[in-house]
Motif scaffolding. Structure first.
Motif, PDB file in Angstrom:
ATOM      1  N   TYR A  59       0.830  -1.216   0.000  1.00 43.45           N
ATOM      2  CA  TYR A  59       0.000   0.000   0.000  1.00 43.45           C
ATOM      3  C   TYR A  59       0.857   1.256   0.000  1.00 43.45           C
ATOM      4  N   VAL A  61       0.069   5.631   0.922  1.00 37.85           N
ATOM      5  CA  VAL A  61      -0.850   6.715   1.269  1.00 37.85           C
ATOM      6  C   VAL A  61      -0.669   7.849   0.275  1.00 37.85           C
ATOM      7  N   TYR A  69      -4.467  11.177   7.398  1.00 37.23           N
ATOM      8  CA  TYR A  69      -4.082   9.765   7.366  1.00 37.23           C
ATOM      9  C   TYR A  69      -3.974   9.181   8.776  1.00 37.23           C
ATOM     10  N   LEU A  79      -5.944  -1.801   7.235  1.00 41.56           N
ATOM     11  CA  LEU A  79      -5.360  -1.331   5.985  1.00 41.56           C
ATOM     12  C   LEU A  79      -4.026  -2.013   5.700  1.00 41.56           C
ATOM     13  N   ILE A  96      -4.181   4.524  -0.698  1.00 42.38           N
ATOM     14  CA  ILE A  96      -5.086   4.892   0.394  1.00 42.38           C
ATOM     15  C   ILE A  96      -5.207   6.405   0.462  1.00 42.38           C
ATOM     16  N   MET A  99      -8.387   9.255   5.321  1.00 43.71           N
ATOM     17  CA  MET A  99      -8.835   8.478   6.482  1.00 43.71           C
ATOM     18  C   MET A  99      -9.535   9.467   7.409  1.00 43.71           C
ATOM     19  N   ALA A 120     -12.044   4.919   5.638  1.00 46.69           N
ATOM     20  CA  ALA A 120     -10.898   5.138   4.758  1.00 46.69           C
ATOM     21  C   ALA A 120     -11.328   5.019   3.310  1.00 46.69           C
ATOM     22  N   ILE A 122     -10.144   4.221  -0.550  1.00 47.18           N
ATOM     23  CA  ILE A 122      -9.111   3.495  -1.297  1.00 47.18           C
ATOM     24  C   ILE A 122      -9.399   3.676  -2.778  1.00 47.18           C
ATOM     25  N   HIS A 210     -13.168   5.609  -6.323  1.00 44.46           N
ATOM     26  CA  HIS A 210     -12.631   5.038  -5.093  1.00 44.46           C
ATOM     27  C   HIS A 210     -13.736   4.287  -4.360  1.00 44.46           C
TER      28      HIS A 210
END
Length: 276
Positions: A59, A61, A69, A79, A96, A99, A120, A122, A210
């Motif tokens: 992943y 961010v 975040y 996550l 990601i 959040m 969150a 994604i 998303h």
């Protein structure tokens, strides 16, 4: 297929927020204490939030410049595990997005929810991105829905998107996942016999580039408010297709929603920070 209800033009962006909405953005670091999600997803806050590392196994961010975040440790764990599962499934790094803020609370723009450290976003586009682009990937989201036809755009949708959403939904901590109604239709039509996970996939306005993952309240969070239980079934019937019906006459008028009074614990938190 009929176009989505005209109220989609309103969406959550139609909410009118007062200057009080930005008070929470003044808190730049988490509030010390045992992690506690307080209140509801659209009217709450969090003590003991933690920042998610900007990169991890499977992943990355994005939009870290927004300082959004942070989340409950359960969200961070979820996550991180999703990144690992996605990588094991052969997917590129997941991206990601927003959040929550360091103490949760209401955003001045972009979201009505994401207030308790349990939500969150994604992206349905995969990474990786270079670090500088990841901080502000403006214009790089990939729309998965053709808004003229209101169906998934097969030029950009791949089995990878389905795999990601299915992996995201199968964790028992997930309460629901919001997607564009056309994406829900696509998933319903291609899921095959394994359909239990579809119950958690809920249609909602926007969410065409998303998914929005929402965890249930942790067991040790007595002041956290869950949403109502999901209806039985896979959600692929008439209720889903009702999202594509024209809105009743007059319903497209702009409606301004007032900001609800924050839970007492959140008001106290603001007072302790000298912001209330």
């Amino acid at each position: 297929m009929k176009k989505l209800k005209s109220v989609v033009l309103l969406g959550l962006a139609a909410l009118s927020f007062s200057s009080q909405a930005s008070i929470w953005e003044k808190i730049q670091a988490p509030i010390n204490g045992k992690p506690q999600s307080i209140g509801g997803y659209s009217n709450g806050c969090i003590i003991g939030a933690q920042p998610l590392a900007l990169k991890g196994e499977g992943y990355q961010v994005i939009r870290s410049s927004r300082n959004r975040y942070y989340g409950h440790p359960q969200l961070l764990n979820y996550l991180k595990q999703l990144g690992q599962k996605s990588k094991a499934a052969g997917l590129p790094p997941i991206l990601i997005g927003d959040m929550g803020m360091p103490a949760g609370g209401r955003f001045s723009s972009g979201h009505a929810s994401h207030q308790t450290g349990l939500d969150a976003d994604i992206w349905l586009r995969f990474g990786p991105m270079d670090d500088e682009t990841a901080k502000n990937p403006a214009g790089l989201a990939t729309l998965m829905v053709n808004h003229d036809t209101q169906v998934v755009d097969e030029r950009v949708w791949t089995p990878n998107q389905t795999t990601l959403i299915k992996l995201a939904a199968q964790d028992p901590r997930v309460n629901r996942i919001f997607v564009n109604p056309a994406i829900k239709v696509k998933l319903c039509n291609t899921a095959g016999a394994d359909r239990a996970w579809l119950q958690k996939i809920r249609p909602w306005y926007g969410h065409d580039s998303h998914i929005h993952v929402r965890l249930s309240c942790p067991a040790d969070a007595p002041n956290c408010e869950n949403q109502a239980a999901l209806p039985a079934g896979d959600g692929c019937g008439a209720e889903l297709y009702s999202w594509f019906e024209p809105a009743p006459e007059g319903s497209s008028k702009l409606k301004v929603k007032s900001i609800p009074v924050a839970p007492v614990q959140c008001q106290m938190l603001l007072s302790q920070q000298g912001l209330n």
